[in-house]
Design an enzyme around this catalytic site. Sequence first.
Site, PDB file in Angstrom:
ATOM      1  N   ASP A  96      58.613  47.845  43.126  1.00 28.02           N
ATOM      2  CA  ASP A  96      58.890  49.229  43.102  1.00 28.02           C
ATOM      3  C   ASP A  96      57.455  49.812  43.403  1.00 28.02           C
ATOM      4  O   ASP A  96      56.616  49.272  43.242  1.00 28.02           O
ATOM      5  CB  ASP A  96      59.218  49.298  41.423  1.00 28.02           C
ATOM      6  CG  ASP A  96      58.167  49.398  40.063  1.00 28.02           C
ATOM      7  OD1 ASP A  96      56.734  48.285  40.928  1.00 28.02           O
ATOM      8  OD2 ASP A  96      58.596  48.441  38.901  1.00 28.02           O
ATOM      9  N   ASP A 309      67.610  46.698  37.409  1.00 24.14           N
ATOM     10  CA  ASP A 309      66.827  45.051  36.835  1.00 24.14           C
ATOM     11  C   ASP A 309      65.860  45.861  35.316  1.00 24.14           C
ATOM     12  O   ASP A 309      66.221  46.725  35.374  1.00 24.14           O
ATOM     13  CB  ASP A 309      66.048  45.218  38.138  1.00 24.14           C
ATOM     14  CG  ASP A 309      64.681  46.984  37.464  1.00 24.14           C
ATOM     15  OD1 ASP A 309      63.796  46.739  36.939  1.00 24.14           O
ATOM     16  OD2 ASP A 309      64.497  47.788  38.111  1.00 24.14           O
TER      17      ASP A 309
END
Length: 412
Positions: A96, A309
């Site tokens: 990310d 996630d």
Amino acid sequence: MDTTFTLGTQLHDGPGQHGRTGTIHTPHGDIQTPAFIPVGTKATVKTLTPEQVKDTGAQAVLSNAYHLYLQPGPDIVDEAGGVAAFEHWDGPTYTDSGGFQVMSLGVGFKKVLAMDTKGLQDSDIRAQKKDRFAQVDEDGVDFRSVIDGSKHRFTPEVSMQIQHQLGADIIFAFDELTTLVDTRLYQEQSVARTHRWAKRCLDEHERLTNERPGKPLQSLWGVVQGAQYEDLRRQAIRGLLDLSKEAEDAGRRGFGGFGIGGALEKENLGTIVGWVCDEIPADKPRHLLGISEPDDLFTAIEAGADTFDCVAPTRLGRRGGVYTLDGRMNLPAARFKRDFTPIDAEVGGYVNEHYTRAYIHHLFKAKEYLGQSLCTMHNLTFMIQLVDNIRAAINDGTYWEFKQEFLGRYYA
């Protein structure tokens, strides 16, 4: 090869309802979707070896660009051959962008996004400016390190440079994450800023890809913000699709998929995911950031999320909390002292085949780290198995029966 998506079985496909199975093809292997992606923030899923993570059924791992930038540094990860080689993970990887830290170190508290504002004051969700470790401006974000307080600056270009050095298969555009208590005006400004940052990310991603020939192609995914507002969510994803088309029309690579981000009220989760997936072409995968409760997984998948996630299963496990088919349990509790049964024999897996609740209770009372490892491994096994079973049920036409049976028992 580049990352692509193959559509499988559609659960249904109408306004706000886009549940499906599929396959994300990456340079380091396929991901069968829907899929739960464990979080390995600092190039490790806390308390587990990569082999143990693989044994849970995990298909990919997500790491965090901000934390790996601070330590050990993206240049070291790059020299090691990328994050997968660095952590000895044999499979696809995500990173990310650092956008979550814009919120958690900026306006947020405790690295947790509130999904419900009931009973909370504004000050429970947003920190005062003087207390913030991150400050946002048009060009980027100033951070203070969570390690030593040193000052750093992230821009869209810096995030792309870091993520290219980290070398994950799927990377995310740098975005500004807002909270549920930010004003409508601020949400509008933030969506527009995230759009401008996404354009800069695409440009820098193209430059870096050309600059680093011979490296496996990385797929850049745009991130959709807009909080709980339908018009802003649709505006955000349409804007990203326009940027992607402009790039492709110019002979460059556009967005390979899309992340759905931001603070979401639990009761509106499916609705918001549905708005976004209404707009996304069927051949583009969609990742929902930060969702893990079983009922939320069903809701998100029905609305169109392919992967997701969350740190919750691993964080819960390190505290002795475990998932079972009959709900959650807290193994340090006294009632498990003489309970010589597995956590959940029906779930199976390594932990249930070899260890008892009484033994794990003892480990936590004795402050032995093995207890954290066993609970973490069990929770990932549970969550990944649940999503695998959802995928199988969609494929064989028994999804609605499976959902009713599972949720009816889990929340009984």
